[in-house]
Design a protein around this motif. Structure first.
Motif, PDB file in Angstrom:
ATOM      1  N   ALA A  70      -6.458   5.939  -7.432  1.00  0.00           N
ATOM      2  CA  ALA A  70      -5.070   5.489  -7.424  1.00  0.00           C
ATOM      3  C   ALA A  70      -4.996   3.980  -7.542  1.00  0.00           C
ATOM      4  N   ALA A  71      -4.215   3.505  -8.507  1.00  0.00           N
ATOM      5  CA  ALA A  71      -3.989   2.072  -8.658  1.00  0.00           C
ATOM      6  C   ALA A  71      -3.008   1.635  -7.593  1.00  0.00           C
ATOM      7  N   LEU A  72      -3.355   0.611  -6.845  1.00  0.00           N
ATOM      8  CA  LEU A  72      -2.499   0.087  -5.777  1.00  0.00           C
ATOM      9  C   LEU A  72      -1.664  -1.067  -6.322  1.00  0.00           C
ATOM     10  N   GLY A  73      -0.386  -1.085  -5.954  1.00  0.00           N
ATOM     11  CA  GLY A  73       0.473  -2.209  -6.321  1.00  0.00           C
ATOM     12  C   GLY A  73       1.030  -2.163  -7.716  1.00  0.00           C
ATOM     13  N   THR A  74       1.066  -0.996  -8.375  1.00  0.00           N
ATOM     14  CA  THR A  74       1.579  -0.938  -9.744  1.00  0.00           C
ATOM     15  C   THR A  74       2.890  -0.195  -9.865  1.00  0.00           C
ATOM     16  N   ASP A  75       3.459   0.289  -8.763  1.00  0.00           N
ATOM     17  CA  ASP A  75       4.662   1.102  -8.853  1.00  0.00           C
ATOM     18  C   ASP A  75       5.942   0.289  -8.771  1.00  0.00           C
ATOM     19  N   SER A  76       5.859  -0.969  -8.496  1.00  0.00           N
ATOM     20  CA  SER A  76       7.044  -1.786  -8.341  1.00  0.00           C
ATOM     21  C   SER A  76       7.291  -2.618  -9.587  1.00  0.00           C
ATOM     22  N   ARG A  77       8.531  -2.657 -10.024  1.00  0.00           N
ATOM     23  CA  ARG A  77       8.886  -3.498 -11.176  1.00  0.00           C
ATOM     24  C   ARG A  77       8.832  -4.971 -10.797  1.00  0.00           C
ATOM     25  N   MET A  78       8.780  -5.206  -9.514  1.00  0.00           N
ATOM     26  CA  MET A  78       8.765  -6.583  -9.028  1.00  0.00           C
ATOM     27  C   MET A  78       7.339  -7.111  -8.857  1.00  0.00           C
ATOM     28  N   SER A  79       6.315  -6.285  -9.113  1.00  0.00           N
ATOM     29  CA  SER A  79       4.949  -6.724  -8.875  1.00  0.00           C
ATOM     30  C   SER A  79       4.536  -7.793  -9.880  1.00  0.00           C
ATOM     31  N   VAL A  80       3.653  -8.627  -9.458  1.00  0.00           N
ATOM     32  CA  VAL A  80       3.161  -9.706 -10.288  1.00  0.00           C
ATOM     33  C   VAL A  80       2.043  -9.177 -11.175  1.00  0.00           C
ATOM     34  N   PRO A  81       2.073  -9.485 -12.471  1.00  0.00           N
ATOM     35  CA  PRO A  81       0.986  -9.023 -13.336  1.00  0.00           C
ATOM     36  C   PRO A  81      -0.333  -9.634 -12.894  1.00  0.00           C
ATOM     37  N   GLY A  82      -1.385  -8.895 -13.066  1.00  0.00           N
ATOM     38  CA  GLY A  82      -2.699  -9.400 -12.702  1.00  0.00           C
ATOM     39  C   GLY A  82      -3.646  -8.266 -12.424  1.00  0.00           C
ATOM     40  N   PRO A  83      -4.771  -8.573 -11.806  1.00  0.00           N
ATOM     41  CA  PRO A  83      -5.757  -7.538 -11.514  1.00  0.00           C
ATOM     42  C   PRO A  83      -5.165  -6.452 -10.616  1.00  0.00           C
ATOM     43  N   THR A  84      -5.608  -5.241 -10.828  1.00  0.00           N
ATOM     44  CA  THR A  84      -5.131  -4.110 -10.053  1.00  0.00           C
ATOM     45  C   THR A  84      -6.248  -3.596  -9.159  1.00  0.00           C
ATOM     46  N   ASP A  85      -5.928  -3.382  -7.885  1.00  0.00           N
ATOM     47  CA  ASP A  85      -6.874  -2.767  -6.967  1.00  0.00           C
ATOM     48  C   ASP A  85      -6.788  -1.262  -7.148  1.00  0.00           C
ATOM     49  N   VAL A  86      -7.936  -0.594  -7.071  1.00  0.00           N
ATOM     50  CA  VAL A  86      -7.994   0.851  -7.237  1.00  0.00           C
ATOM     51  C   VAL A  86      -8.592   1.479  -5.993  1.00  0.00           C
ATOM     52  N   ARG A  87      -7.875   2.445  -5.430  1.00  0.00           N
ATOM     53  CA  ARG A  87      -8.378   3.208  -4.284  1.00  0.00           C
ATOM     54  C   ARG A  87      -9.054   4.465  -4.820  1.00  0.00           C
ATOM     55  N   VAL A  88     -10.293   4.670  -4.421  1.00  0.00           N
ATOM     56  CA  VAL A  88     -11.040   5.874  -4.767  1.00  0.00           C
ATOM     57  C   VAL A  88     -11.332   6.579  -3.447  1.00  0.00           C
ATOM     58  N   VAL A  89     -10.781   7.791  -3.300  1.00  0.00           N
ATOM     59  CA  VAL A  89     -10.870   8.521  -2.043  1.00  0.00           C
ATOM     60  C   VAL A  89     -11.163   9.985  -2.343  1.00  0.00           C
ATOM     61  N   GLY A  90     -12.047  10.599  -1.539  1.00  0.00           N
ATOM     62  CA  GLY A  90     -12.334  12.003  -1.777  1.00  0.00           C
ATOM     63  C   GLY A  90     -13.407  12.573  -0.875  1.00  0.00           C
ATOM     64  N   ILE A  91     -13.789  13.792  -1.203  1.00  0.00           N
ATOM     65  CA  ILE A  91     -14.801  14.548  -0.472  1.00  0.00           C
ATOM     66  C   ILE A  91     -15.868  14.956  -1.472  1.00  0.00           C
ATOM     67  N   ALA A  92     -17.131  14.806  -1.099  1.00  0.00           N
ATOM     68  CA  ALA A  92     -18.223  15.208  -1.985  1.00  0.00           C
ATOM     69  C   ALA A  92     -19.254  16.024  -1.220  1.00  0.00           C
ATOM     70  N   GLN A  93     -19.837  16.963  -1.921  1.00  0.00           N
ATOM     71  CA  GLN A  93     -20.890  17.813  -1.363  1.00  0.00           C
ATOM     72  C   GLN A  93     -22.244  17.203  -1.713  1.00  0.00           C
TER      73      GLN A  93
END
Length: 175
Positions: A70-93
């Motif tokens: 999930a890209a963090l900080g990209t859902d707002s029209r008010m966000s400043v352009p620039g690098p995007t932080d990405v959350r990677v979350v899950g379960i692995a066997q």
């Protein structure tokens, strides 16, 4: 009053008036308060292993996974352009016995812990009755100090729950 381009006067505020300006201000505040987390893949749970194995090499080969990016900080029209932080979350066997081997290093000092902020899309994939353990030193070892992340191991299930931000590809695994 001084005339602006298009025949409007400075005191006219382009025909909005005081109520219009207040309404515009309220809409701006509401837009700024909206969620700033947006899934890069529409909230679709992923099962591909290669991206995880390239980033979390110390876990060894994986036999299954359910995860989100999930890209963090990209859902707002008010966000400043620039690098995007990405959350990677899950379960692995992990392979059989892998968790016991990872926990075997005494310097890691695993303690009971509970994963937080589990996305609803992943709840059905969490092992039932898992007793999670976590180690700050293991987290630092996994991230190499280059990104933030928490790794919870399930000793009875040989699973790992991971929640990371901007996990980088391990230097030895290629692009």
């Amino acid at each position: 009053m001084r005339e602006l381009w298009g025949g409007q006067s400075v005191g006219d505020t382009a025909g909005l008036g005081r109520r219009g300006m207040l309404a515009l201000g309220a809409m701006t505040v509401l837009a700024a308060c909206t969620s700033t987390a947006k899934s890069t893949d529409g909230g679709k749970v992923r099962t591909d292993l290669a991206p995880l194995e390239r980033r979390f090499t110390a876990l060894g080969p994986l036999s299954g996974a359910h995860w989100l990016g999930a890209a963090l900080g990209t859902d707002s029209r008010m966000s400043v352009p620039g690098p995007t932080d990405v959350r990677v979350v899950g379960i692995a066997q992990l392979r059989a016995g892998a968790v016991a081997a990872l926990m075997g290093a005494p310097q890691r000092r695993f303690q009971p812990g509970t994963p937080s902020q589990l996305p609803a899309e992943l709840a059905e994939f969490m092992p039932k009755g898992a007793r999670w353990v976590r180690s700050d030193s293991f987290d630092r070892e996994m991230t190499g100090g280059t990104y933030s992340g928490a790794f919870y191991l399930g000793p009875g299930t040989d699973t790992v729950y991971f929640d990371t931000t901007n996990p980088s590809v391990a230097a030895s695994s290629g692009p």
